[in-house]
Design a protein around this motif. Structure first.
Motif, mmCIF file in Angstrom:
data_model
loop_
_atom_site.group_PDB
_atom_site.id
_atom_site.type_symbol
_atom_site.label_atom_id
_atom_site.label_comp_id
_atom_site.label_asym_id
_atom_site.label_seq_id
_atom_site.Cartn_x
_atom_site.Cartn_y
_atom_site.Cartn_z
ATOM 1 N N GLN A 236 47.006 34.504 49.646
ATOM 2 C CA GLN A 236 47.053 35.478 48.547
ATOM 3 C C GLN A 236 47.808 36.747 48.972
ATOM 4 O O GLN A 236 48.619 37.283 48.216
ATOM 5 C CB GLN A 236 45.639 35.835 48.105
ATOM 6 C CG GLN A 236 45.009 34.838 47.160
ATOM 7 C CD GLN A 236 45.577 34.923 45.755
ATOM 8 O OE1 GLN A 236 45.948 36.006 45.288
ATOM 9 N NE2 GLN A 236 45.660 33.796 45.075
ATOM 10 N N ALA A 240 51.344 38.095 47.280
ATOM 11 C CA ALA A 240 51.390 39.460 46.750
ATOM 12 C C ALA A 240 52.523 40.265 47.376
ATOM 13 O O ALA A 240 53.101 41.152 46.728
ATOM 14 C CB ALA A 240 50.056 40.158 46.983
ATOM 15 N N VAL A 243 56.158 38.657 45.740
ATOM 16 C CA VAL A 243 56.534 38.833 44.330
ATOM 17 C C VAL A 243 57.435 40.051 44.114
ATOM 18 O O VAL A 243 58.527 39.927 43.533
ATOM 19 C CB VAL A 243 55.286 38.879 43.437
ATOM 20 C CG1 VAL A 243 55.647 39.309 42.022
ATOM 21 C CG2 VAL A 243 54.608 37.512 43.410
ATOM 22 N N ARG A 259 51.291 33.353 38.457
ATOM 23 C CA ARG A 259 51.016 34.480 37.558
ATOM 24 C C ARG A 259 49.866 35.303 38.125
ATOM 25 O O ARG A 259 49.025 34.801 38.870
ATOM 26 C CB ARG A 259 50.669 34.001 36.147
ATOM 27 C CG ARG A 259 49.360 33.230 36.054
ATOM 28 C CD ARG A 259 49.052 32.807 34.643
ATOM 29 N NE ARG A 259 47.746 32.145 34.567
ATOM 30 C CZ ARG A 259 46.580 32.795 34.421
ATOM 31 N NH1 ARG A 259 46.569 34.128 34.326
ATOM 32 N NH2 ARG A 259 45.444 32.142 34.371
ATOM 33 N N TRP A 260 49.826 36.564 37.745
ATOM 34 C CA TRP A 260 48.754 37.461 38.158
ATOM 35 C C TRP A 260 47.620 37.374 37.148
ATOM 36 O O TRP A 260 47.835 37.481 35.936
ATOM 37 C CB TRP A 260 49.270 38.886 38.250
ATOM 38 C CG TRP A 260 48.204 39.908 38.532
ATOM 39 C CD1 TRP A 260 47.670 40.808 37.657
ATOM 40 C CD2 TRP A 260 47.549 40.131 39.788
ATOM 41 N NE1 TRP A 260 46.725 41.577 38.282
ATOM 42 C CE2 TRP A 260 46.621 41.191 39.585
ATOM 43 C CE3 TRP A 260 47.650 39.549 41.049
ATOM 44 C CZ2 TRP A 260 45.821 41.670 40.610
ATOM 45 C CZ3 TRP A 260 46.842 40.027 42.065
ATOM 46 C CH2 TRP A 260 45.937 41.073 41.846
ATOM 47 N N ASP A 261 46.411 37.177 37.635
ATOM 48 C CA ASP A 261 45.235 37.126 36.771
ATOM 49 C C ASP A 261 44.512 38.464 36.889
ATOM 50 O O ASP A 261 43.887 38.742 37.921
ATOM 51 C CB ASP A 261 44.315 35.983 37.204
ATOM 52 C CG ASP A 261 43.140 35.781 36.246
ATOM 53 O OD1 ASP A 261 42.769 36.745 35.544
ATOM 54 O OD2 ASP A 261 42.593 34.671 36.206
ATOM 55 N N PRO A 262 44.583 39.313 35.855
ATOM 56 C CA PRO A 262 43.959 40.638 35.952
ATOM 57 C C PRO A 262 42.443 40.581 36.044
ATOM 58 O O PRO A 262 41.812 41.519 36.545
ATOM 59 C CB PRO A 262 44.407 41.337 34.662
ATOM 60 C CG PRO A 262 44.753 40.229 33.714
ATOM 61 C CD PRO A 262 45.259 39.107 34.563
ATOM 62 N N GLU A 265 41.922 39.447 39.646
ATOM 63 C CA GLU A 265 42.795 40.235 40.521
ATOM 64 C C GLU A 265 43.331 39.383 41.663
ATOM 65 O O GLU A 265 43.365 39.782 42.827
ATOM 66 C CB GLU A 265 42.057 41.470 41.069
ATOM 67 C CG GLU A 265 41.663 42.451 39.977
ATOM 68 C CD GLU A 265 41.087 43.738 40.540
ATOM 69 O OE1 GLU A 265 40.626 43.740 41.700
ATOM 70 O OE2 GLU A 265 41.112 44.747 39.819
ATOM 71 N N ARG A 266 43.758 38.199 41.291
ATOM 72 C CA ARG A 266 44.360 37.263 42.234
ATOM 73 C C ARG A 266 45.550 36.581 41.568
ATOM 74 O O ARG A 266 45.639 36.549 40.340
ATOM 75 C CB ARG A 266 43.349 36.184 42.668
ATOM 76 C CG ARG A 266 42.210 36.686 43.501
ATOM 77 C CD ARG A 266 41.163 35.597 43.713
ATOM 78 N NE ARG A 266 41.691 34.423 44.400
ATOM 79 C CZ ARG A 266 41.738 34.305 45.724
ATOM 80 N NH1 ARG A 266 41.281 35.269 46.501
ATOM 81 N NH2 ARG A 266 42.205 33.209 46.280
ATOM 82 N N TYR A 267 46.440 36.055 42.400
ATOM 83 C CA TYR A 267 47.544 35.268 41.870
ATOM 84 C C TYR A 267 47.099 33.829 41.671
ATOM 85 O O TYR A 267 46.517 33.213 42.564
ATOM 86 C CB TYR A 267 48.749 35.300 42.823
ATOM 87 C CG TYR A 267 49.610 36.520 42.641
ATOM 88 C CD1 TYR A 267 50.546 36.588 41.609
ATOM 89 C CD2 TYR A 267 49.477 37.611 43.490
ATOM 90 C CE1 TYR A 267 51.337 37.712 41.436
ATOM 91 C CE2 TYR A 267 50.265 38.749 43.320
ATOM 92 C CZ TYR A 267 51.199 38.785 42.289
ATOM 93 O OH TYR A 267 51.970 39.907 42.108
#
Length: 325
Positions: A236, A240, A243, A259-262, A265-267
């Protein structure tokens, strides 16, 4: 040849075990003179020697580009990088030797195919852009993995990693700069850079090892504070880092699912081809046989140097003994 661990493993002593556990809990360093559990010693020998083997084998994919680099400046930089990797191997072999295994035994394990090294070095490097992708992706992954090792609980390993990580940072910047130059070049150069990123991206993600629920050694290494983060946590961190750098370069990371998962808070990312990873690890990669054969050849070609050094040391010792008498 057996190691000290195999010859005379010390008996488990409750008081010694308690002292070892206290040192680990208090973030203190274990030194070669200290008592340590057999399993801790074996784990360190395995990890450090594999790390050393990886540095030595890792010279090969780049070494064959030294004479083909596009300018004298590029040749000098690449030569310095390969030289750094040789030094890293020597630091790490020296650290492993403090655990009771000899350099000769580690070398034998490698050339006989008994010891593993990072599977990433069993892929070919057909274009100059591969030098950029290796620097940016492979050395970038190494930095993410190795910076926490500067705080490894075993003193000689942690201290060796401090210098190694400083030099790996130079290697990563060198690779980034190669890709940036290519991406600012002709359409053919941009395609070459993107192709190299496409080929090295997934193997570099696999460098951190299998998922946490499939990693047999990770949890214990973290408990001993050899490792500080799990495989998935390091992966991870690496993504980060990549990107925003990929945006600067203008390359596309070859993962349509990234994709970023808000919320977490992980890709989120696509599935790594673990079948390919384990196949290469078992020796079935495109360059496994070539890499090991070249290492064997180099070892055999250097036999006369080792013999000459041993004979010089013998004569010097005999001379000093005669003078003392």
């Amino acid at each position: 040849m057996t190691t000290r661990t195999e010859r005379d493993a010390p008996p488990v002593d409750a008081e010694q075990q308690a002292l070892f556990d206290a040192l680990i809990a208090d973030e203190q360093r274990i030194e070669p003179r200290d008592w340590m559990p057999d399993a801790y010693r074996r784990t360190l020998i395995r990890q450090i020697s594999q790390h050393a083997h990886s540095e030595i084998i890792g010279m090969q994919p780049e070494g064959n580009w030294i004479t083909r680099a596009p300018s004298l400046k590029r040749k000098a930089i690449l030569l310095a990088k390969v030289q750094d990797e040789a030094g890293h191997g020597l630091y790490l072999y020296s650290a492993a030797q403090t655990l009771g295994i000899t350099r000769e035994e580690m070398t034998r394990q490698l050339i006989d195919g008994e010891a593993k090294y990072s599977s990433i070095f069993n892929y070919p490097t057909p274009t100059w852009a591969d030098m950029g992708a290796i620097g940016w992706l492979v050395d970038g992954a190494a930095i993410c993995n190795q910076v926490p090792l500067c705080r490894a609980s075993y003193g000689p390993y942690g201290r060796a990693m401090v210098r190694i990580c400083k030099e790996e940072s130079f290697h990563q910047r060198q690779g980034f700069e190669i890709l940036l130059t290519l991406m600012q070049g002709t359409p053919a150069q941009r395609r070459m850079a993107q192709d190299a990123v496409n080929r090295w991206y997934w193997p570099s993600l696999a460098m951190f090892g299998p998922p946490d629920d499939q990693s047999p050694n990770s949890a214990q290494s973290m408990a001993w504070k050899i490792k500080r983060f799990s495989n998935d946590e390091l992966r991870q961190r690496f993504v980060a880092m990549l990107v925003p750098q990929a945006e600067v370069l203008g390359v596309t990371l070859p993962d349509p699912d990234l994709r970023w998962d808000p919320e977490t808070e992980r890709y989120e990312m696509g599935e790594i081809d673990w079948d390919d990873f384990f196949a290469v690890l078992r020796g079935h990669g495109p360059c496994n046989a070539e890499r090991l054969q070249r290492r064997r050849d180099a070892h055999e070609d250097g036999a006369w140097v080792r013999e000459a050094a041993a004979e010089y040391a013998r004569k010097r010792a005999a001379q000093e003994q005669a003078e003392a008498a």
